[in-house]
Design an enzyme around this catalytic site. Sequence first.
Site: not given
Length: 355
Positions: A119, A126, A99, A344, A112, A123
């Site tokens: 990832c 997220c 993205e 995100c 961004c 977290c």
Amino acid sequence: MISKVSENVKPFVYDLNWDEWQSWVKENGESSFRAGQIFDWLYIKRVFSFDEMSNLPKTLRDKLKDQFEFVTLTEIAKYQSQDGTVKFLFELEDKNAIETVVMKHNYGNSICVTTQVGCRVGCTFCASTLGGLKRDLRPGEIVAQVVKAQKLLDETEERISSIVIMGIGEPFENYEATMNFLRVMIHPKGLNIGQRHITVSTSGIVPNIYKFADENLQVNLAISIHAPNDKLRSKLMPVNRRFPFVDLIEACKYYIAKTGRRITFEYALMGEVNDQPEHAEELALVLKDMPLSHVNLIPVNFVAERDFKRTPRDDIFTFQRILEKGKINATIRREQGSDIAAACGQLRAKHMESK
């Protein structure tokens, strides 16, 4: 499973920074001014093929074709928010998706960018971590996001004026690619983005905070903190178990002392989790010895796969007032693109689910 780009894959034409292009033309028997011409075609004229580089000899264009590839960013989806935010979902050559978000402000346009496919930081609030980490992006794949977005803005004679490295992934776990990206972005013969108009965000990869402090850059640093103590942060951010809170704070103090620059602490407010007055008071105590710190309060984004709720508006202002009473500068992030799932990982998560 984490995949790697094959060693047999050609370098991307955007992988090389200015110094590397200077070395490349020399090693290939070309005059040094050719590096400037190549940079001009890539970042000023922004062409997407070697054949368009008309002032280069055909022999040089053939060498470039033989040794490099352009990045393939295929637009899967593009959404435009009522506030002007544009979100892209791009497919890479290996069919992974990333993205990129372009945001319009009264002071200019910011982008961004993403640094990894997925990832591994984990977290708990997220969407980026859903599905784990697939692979790191190469420098050119990060650069290409900016070039592609700038081509969009060229249609209205606008330009990218600032960059935030806050998309999917942890930039400091793809450190060298991120640094090479920065070198390309800030070079005066390239896109020439001012260093102070670029922000790198990390979840707290302590060794690379020290390394970044020693880079002698003017690029801004943001740290995702999201809790005022070790116990709560470990629950919200598993990375805290690798790099404990006390070590992170020491690294931040080193960064401020070494660079004389401010750190922005990102703090996502989650209803009845980390948003109580006692959390604000504790955070103020933690940061009181760092006069150059700034806290950016972020109302948590709704993620269907997560179980967090938003902090009520009045409680957000209460949290801010407590920090300011403790002499900590604090602002509340203005939301953009909420109607197009611009946070995100949200769009990529939907795409993964549909596949």
